[in-house]
Write a protein that holds these residues in place. Structure first.
Motif, PDB file in Angstrom:
ATOM      1  N   GLY A  12       0.854  -1.191   0.000  1.00  0.00           N
ATOM      2  CA  GLY A  12       0.000   0.000   0.000  1.00  0.00           C
ATOM      3  C   GLY A  12       0.884   1.233   0.000  1.00  0.00           C
ATOM      4  O   GLY A  12       2.073   1.161   0.351  1.00  0.00           O
ATOM      5  N   SER A  13       0.306   2.371  -0.391  1.00  0.00           N
ATOM      6  CA  SER A  13       1.146   3.572  -0.413  1.00  0.00           C
ATOM      7  C   SER A  13       1.460   4.031   1.008  1.00  0.00           C
ATOM      8  O   SER A  13       2.444   4.725   1.242  1.00  0.00           O
ATOM      9  N   ASP A  14       0.661   3.616   1.998  1.00  0.00           N
ATOM     10  CA  ASP A  14       0.985   3.971   3.379  1.00  0.00           C
ATOM     11  C   ASP A  14       2.330   3.393   3.810  1.00  0.00           C
ATOM     12  O   ASP A  14       3.054   4.014   4.591  1.00  0.00           O
ATOM     13  N   TYR A  18      -4.474  14.440   4.874  1.00  0.00           N
ATOM     14  CA  TYR A  18      -4.503  12.998   5.151  1.00  0.00           C
ATOM     15  C   TYR A  18      -4.010  12.728   6.576  1.00  0.00           C
ATOM     16  O   TYR A  18      -2.885  13.063   6.940  1.00  0.00           O
ATOM     17  N   ASN A  41      -7.467  13.998   1.029  1.00  0.00           N
ATOM     18  CA  ASN A  41      -8.437  13.147   1.711  1.00  0.00           C
ATOM     19  C   ASN A  41      -8.373  13.575   3.177  1.00  0.00           C
ATOM     20  O   ASN A  41      -7.273  13.681   3.699  1.00  0.00           O
ATOM     21  N   ASP A  84       1.276  13.013  -2.619  1.00  0.00           N
ATOM     22  CA  ASP A  84       0.527  11.772  -2.473  1.00  0.00           C
ATOM     23  C   ASP A  84      -0.673  11.858  -3.415  1.00  0.00           C
ATOM     24  O   ASP A  84      -1.636  12.579  -3.158  1.00  0.00           O
ATOM     25  N   TYR A  96      -5.493   9.647  -5.413  1.00  0.00           N
ATOM     26  CA  TYR A  96      -6.772   9.796  -6.134  1.00  0.00           C
ATOM     27  C   TYR A  96      -6.603  10.436  -7.510  1.00  0.00           C
ATOM     28  O   TYR A  96      -7.578  10.905  -8.099  1.00  0.00           O
ATOM     29  N   THR A 156      -1.303   4.433  -5.586  1.00  0.00           N
ATOM     30  CA  THR A 156      -1.876   3.232  -4.972  1.00  0.00           C
ATOM     31  C   THR A 156      -2.695   2.416  -5.967  1.00  0.00           C
ATOM     32  O   THR A 156      -3.254   2.962  -6.926  1.00  0.00           O
ATOM     33  N   SER A 171      -5.132   0.790  -4.527  1.00  0.00           N
ATOM     34  CA  SER A 171      -6.289   0.585  -3.651  1.00  0.00           C
ATOM     35  C   SER A 171      -7.550   1.290  -4.128  1.00  0.00           C
ATOM     36  O   SER A 171      -8.631   0.975  -3.653  1.00  0.00           O
ATOM     37  N   LYS A 172      -7.418   2.270  -4.990  1.00  0.00           N
ATOM     38  CA  LYS A 172      -8.587   3.105  -5.313  1.00  0.00           C
ATOM     39  C   LYS A 172      -9.160   2.682  -6.664  1.00  0.00           C
ATOM     40  O   LYS A 172      -9.922   1.745  -6.731  1.00  0.00           O
ATOM     41  N   ARG A 214      -3.179  -4.569  -0.909  1.00  0.00           N
ATOM     42  CA  ARG A 214      -2.152  -3.727  -0.286  1.00  0.00           C
ATOM     43  C   ARG A 214      -0.954  -3.544  -1.225  1.00  0.00           C
ATOM     44  O   ARG A 214       0.152  -4.041  -0.976  1.00  0.00           O
TER      45      ARG A 214
HETATM   46  C1  LIG Z   1      -4.378  10.403   0.573  1.00  0.00           C
HETATM   47  C2  LIG Z   1      -4.153   8.958   0.838  1.00  0.00           C
HETATM   48  N1  LIG Z   1      -2.917   8.483   0.811  1.00  0.00           N
HETATM   49  C3  LIG Z   1      -2.649   7.193   1.033  1.00  0.00           C
HETATM   50  C4  LIG Z   1      -3.656   6.300   1.307  1.00  0.00           C
HETATM   51  C5  LIG Z   1      -3.285   4.885   1.606  1.00  0.00           C
HETATM   52  O1  LIG Z   1      -3.615   4.032   0.585  1.00  0.00           O
HETATM   53  P1  LIG Z   1      -3.034   2.566   0.501  1.00  0.00           P
HETATM   54  O2  LIG Z   1      -2.124   2.341   1.663  1.00  0.00           O
HETATM   55  O3  LIG Z   1      -4.219   1.684   0.518  1.00  0.00           O
HETATM   56  O4  LIG Z   1      -2.284   2.537  -0.801  1.00  0.00           O
HETATM   57  C6  LIG Z   1      -4.972   6.741   1.358  1.00  0.00           C
HETATM   58  C7  LIG Z   1      -6.056   5.798   1.682  1.00  0.00           C
HETATM   59  O5  LIG Z   1      -7.180   6.102   1.865  1.00  0.00           O
HETATM   60  C8  LIG Z   1      -5.224   8.110   1.120  1.00  0.00           C
HETATM   61  O6  LIG Z   1      -6.459   8.586   1.182  1.00  0.00           O
END
Ligand SMILES: Cc1ncc(COP(=O)(O)O)c(C=O)c1O
Length: 364
Positions: free
Chosen positions: A87-89, A113, A160, A187, A190, A217, A219-220, A228
């Motif tokens: 995941g990007s986190d 965020y 976000n 980041d 989106y 990511t 994830s979206k 992940r």
């Molecule tokens: C702005 C932003 N960055 C990063 C993430 C993390 O995404 P992920 O770890 O699923 O790639 C999110 C998830 O909602 C997000 O809103």
């Protein structure tokens, strides 16, 4: 006897999301709370993940080798400057670990965020949260906060939970004010949902500058939140540092298999983008029609403010949750009057608007 103590800044970390009050046990039928794609991944990606289970006993040794060329191909980037993570986190956390420590600062927009401060605190760094402009990051405030202790300036674009965005010119103005020894993280989780004509894809600045890194990511829009997978695109030295501090074998093999196929299925993401943008337009105009303040969104969710003190966001959240609809509220005071609604399927959005409408009319 000595007592085990975590690093002191870790105590500053607080939960940032709020569960709907009084309805924690109500079953959720419609999930509009975590900005996942309600359209799921490409069916081909799900099949690839299932097939990869056959080799689950083996580590996937080098996910960058497997994924960076596919990502580069999809987005027209340089594969050598891409690294992937859980995941990007994971990449945001690693960037904080690589560049922050005691006596250093991360600058962010105060309603941006909400996970990012935690990664700075985990490294005993200070977080400078600057005021925004009706949820839009303020470049002037961010620039004013830069000091010799600044090591990271973090910007989510779009943001976000608000869905606001900055134009290419605004991001470039921010970058021009950041010293060479500090990193600008853009980041762009989106980015695929943006349709504002003055938005500039973040990779262009990454390619021109020595101190800009972009996080993205799967994830979206790719619908693979549970897999992940995220990635970073940046200068060689930043990518090298991220790789050095990665976990051993950081991405699961079924996730890698799904990602390769998801990246190839352009038809699916085109469909998801069109459906999400039309849902975003519809939901925004319906909520405005109900007299609510809608923050203009460039993402796959909408932040809406309940201006009437008799009809609070907290009560609206409870009414939705009682109807089996989960949306998101946040602990920070700026969000007290707000809920964030992920763009769902048309029927789900209609159900959500119907509950809010009855709530505002005193019928629930
Ligand atoms: C702005 C932003 N960055 C990063 C993430 C993390 O995404 P992920 O770890 O699923 O790639 C999110 C998830 O909602 C997000 O809103």
């Amino acid at each position: 006897m000595a007592v085990m103590r975590a690093k002191s800044a870790i105590d500053k970390i607080r939960p940032h999301m709020i569960e709907a009050v009084g309805h924690a046990a109500a079953p959720v039928a419609i999930h509009l709370n975590s900005n996942e794609s309600v359209y799921g991944p490409s069916p081909l990606a799900a099949a690839a993940a299932r097939a990869a289970i056959a080799g689950i006993e083996r580590y996937l040794e080098n996910p960058d080798a497997a994924l960076a060329p596919a990502i580069a191909d999809r987005f027209g980037l340089q594969a050598a400057r891409i690294t992937v993570g859980q995941g990007s986190d994971d990449l945001l956390a690693r960037l904080a670990r690589a560049y922050l420590g005691p006596g250093t600062e991360l600058i962010r927009s105060e309603n941006g965020y909400l996970k990012v401060p935690n990664y700075a605190y985990a490294n005993d760094a200070d977080v400078i949260s600057v005021p925004d402009d009706n949820f839009k990051p303020s470049i002037d405030h961010m620039i004013a906060a830069i000091s010799e202790r600044t090591r990271i300036v973090y910007l989510a674009n779009p943001e976000n939970p608000a869905g606001t965005y900055l134009s290419g010119a605004e991001v470039r103005r921010l970058h021009a004010a950041i010293p060479d020894d500090a990193l600008l993280i853009i980041d762009s989780a989106y980015e695929e949902y943006v349709n504002a004509p003055d938005y500039e894809p973040a990779h262009r600045l990454v390619e021109e500058a020595k101190n800009v890194v972009m996080c993205r990511t799967l994830s979206k829009i790719f619908g693979l939140a549970g897999a992940r997978v995220g990635w970073a695109y940046g200068p060689d030295d930043v990518i090298d540092s991220l790789r050095r501090i990665a976990l051993t074998f950081p991405v699961a093999s079924p996730s890698v298999a799904a990602t390769i196929v998801a990246l190839e299925d352009r038809g699916h993401t085109e469909f998801v983008r069109n459906a999400t943008l039309s849902g975003r337009n519809w939901l925004s105009s319906e909520l405005k029609g109900l007299g609510l303040d809608v923050i203009p969104s460039q993402a796959n969710f909408v932040l809406v403010r309940f201006p009437d003190p008799e009809k609070t966001a907290e009560a609206a959240d409870a009414a939705l949750r009682a109807s089996g609809i989960a949306v998101r509220r946040f602990a920070s005071p700026a969000y007290r009057d707000c809920i964030r609604i992920t763009i769902g399927l048309p029927d789900d959005l209609r159900a959500c608007v119907a509950v809010i409408s009855s709530f505002l009319n005193g019928e629930s």
